[in-house]
Write a protein that holds these residues in place. Sequence first.
Motif, PDB file in Angstrom:
ATOM      1  N   LEU A  46     110.775  92.366 -30.802  1.00  0.00           N
ATOM      2  CA  LEU A  46     109.297  92.381 -31.145  1.00  0.00           C
ATOM      3  C   LEU A  46     108.784  91.777 -32.303  1.00  0.00           C
ATOM      4  O   LEU A  46     107.581  91.213 -32.371  1.00  0.00           O
ATOM      5  N   ALA A  47     109.702  91.537 -33.367  1.00  0.00           N
ATOM      6  CA  ALA A  47     109.311  91.011 -34.547  1.00  0.00           C
ATOM      7  C   ALA A  47     109.227  89.327 -34.285  1.00  0.00           C
ATOM      8  O   ALA A  47     108.747  88.788 -34.956  1.00  0.00           O
ATOM      9  N   TRP A  48     109.961  88.892 -33.264  1.00  0.00           N
ATOM     10  CA  TRP A  48     110.089  87.417 -33.083  1.00  0.00           C
ATOM     11  C   TRP A  48     108.579  86.851 -32.652  1.00  0.00           C
ATOM     12  O   TRP A  48     107.986  87.176 -31.877  1.00  0.00           O
ATOM     13  N   ALA A  49     108.271  85.756 -33.267  1.00  0.00           N
ATOM     14  CA  ALA A  49     107.226  84.998 -33.263  1.00  0.00           C
ATOM     15  C   ALA A  49     105.815  85.806 -33.289  1.00  0.00           C
ATOM     16  O   ALA A  49     104.929  85.856 -32.748  1.00  0.00           O
ATOM     17  N   SER A  50     106.135  86.661 -34.278  1.00  0.00           N
ATOM     18  CA  SER A  50     104.971  87.626 -34.679  1.00  0.00           C
ATOM     19  C   SER A  50     104.791  87.854 -36.124  1.00  0.00           C
ATOM     20  O   SER A  50     106.012  87.831 -36.952  1.00  0.00           O
ATOM     21  N   ARG A  51     103.876  87.844 -36.808  1.00  0.00           N
ATOM     22  CA  ARG A  51     103.520  88.310 -38.096  1.00  0.00           C
ATOM     23  C   ARG A  51     103.387  89.911 -38.409  1.00  0.00           C
ATOM     24  O   ARG A  51     103.482  90.477 -39.464  1.00  0.00           O
ATOM     25  N   ARG A  52     103.640  90.437 -37.202  1.00  0.00           N
ATOM     26  CA  ARG A  52     103.512  92.053 -37.396  1.00  0.00           C
ATOM     27  C   ARG A  52     104.798  92.701 -37.303  1.00  0.00           C
ATOM     28  O   ARG A  52     105.637  91.953 -36.760  1.00  0.00           O
ATOM     29  N   PRO A  53     105.042  93.937 -37.945  1.00  0.00           N
ATOM     30  CA  PRO A  53     106.348  94.418 -37.874  1.00  0.00           C
ATOM     31  C   PRO A  53     106.712  94.939 -36.323  1.00  0.00           C
ATOM     32  O   PRO A  53     105.504  95.422 -35.747  1.00  0.00           O
ATOM     33  N   ALA A  54     107.766  95.010 -36.133  1.00  0.00           N
ATOM     34  CA  ALA A  54     108.046  95.505 -34.778  1.00  0.00           C
ATOM     35  C   ALA A  54     107.556  97.012 -34.336  1.00  0.00           C
ATOM     36  O   ALA A  54     107.058  97.357 -33.550  1.00  0.00           O
ATOM     37  N   GLU A  55     107.248  97.741 -35.499  1.00  0.00           N
ATOM     38  CA  GLU A  55     106.797  99.194 -35.621  1.00  0.00           C
ATOM     39  C   GLU A  55     105.720  99.264 -34.971  1.00  0.00           C
ATOM     40  O   GLU A  55     104.809 100.121 -34.333  1.00  0.00           O
ATOM     41  N   ALA A  56     104.732  98.248 -35.189  1.00  0.00           N
ATOM     42  CA  ALA A  56     103.375  98.245 -34.930  1.00  0.00           C
ATOM     43  C   ALA A  56     103.126  98.349 -33.472  1.00  0.00           C
ATOM     44  O   ALA A  56     102.106  98.849 -32.968  1.00  0.00           O
TER      45      ALA A  56
END
Length: 200
Positions: free
Chosen positions: A69-79
Amino acid sequence: MKPAAPRPVDAAGLVLLRGDRHDPEVLLGRRHARAGFLPDIYVFPGGRVEAEDAVGGPLPLAPGVAAGLAWASRRPAEAFVRAAFRETEEESGLSLPAEALPRIDYVCRAITPTRSHRRFNTRFLLADGALCRGRLTGNGELEDLGWHRVSAVGPLKLVDVTSFVLEEAVRRWRRGAAPGAEPAPRLSYAGYAVRIFRRP
């Protein structure tokens, strides 16, 4: 000059399966006819990720799920997880307890075509619907909300993304795959052609 395609908005959806391993039930609802995106189409509960979804500490996600979920994203996985849970409760009236978190799997990332007037970059999660609490009510955004046997969804109006995500989720469900054991594929488009990318 052709206008630039709108930037995809981060979103999250939740695939809830329950019951039989071979032919489980899936929770689907139909978007109403006045919806600005996918009217009259059956979908999983879900929606855009809000700023509030990134607030809070870490969740007990499987390591592979959190990393995916965190891959290729600036958001944390939890979001993405909080957004999927929040939207599901709003749209269906059902909620999942905290003990469901370690068993959640990340099954697909899907990006809306550039030709669409509304674009989403959606992470789809899978959870056991038998763990849900509450009763089917919702806020009216989804109509004809209910549990459907996977073998009987053929007559329902599903778009290609929903069909692919459901197939991916059911395949993992039948295998009893551990959460995060398999990377989530990415579904995108090249013109009108669907492209599936699977990380090794």
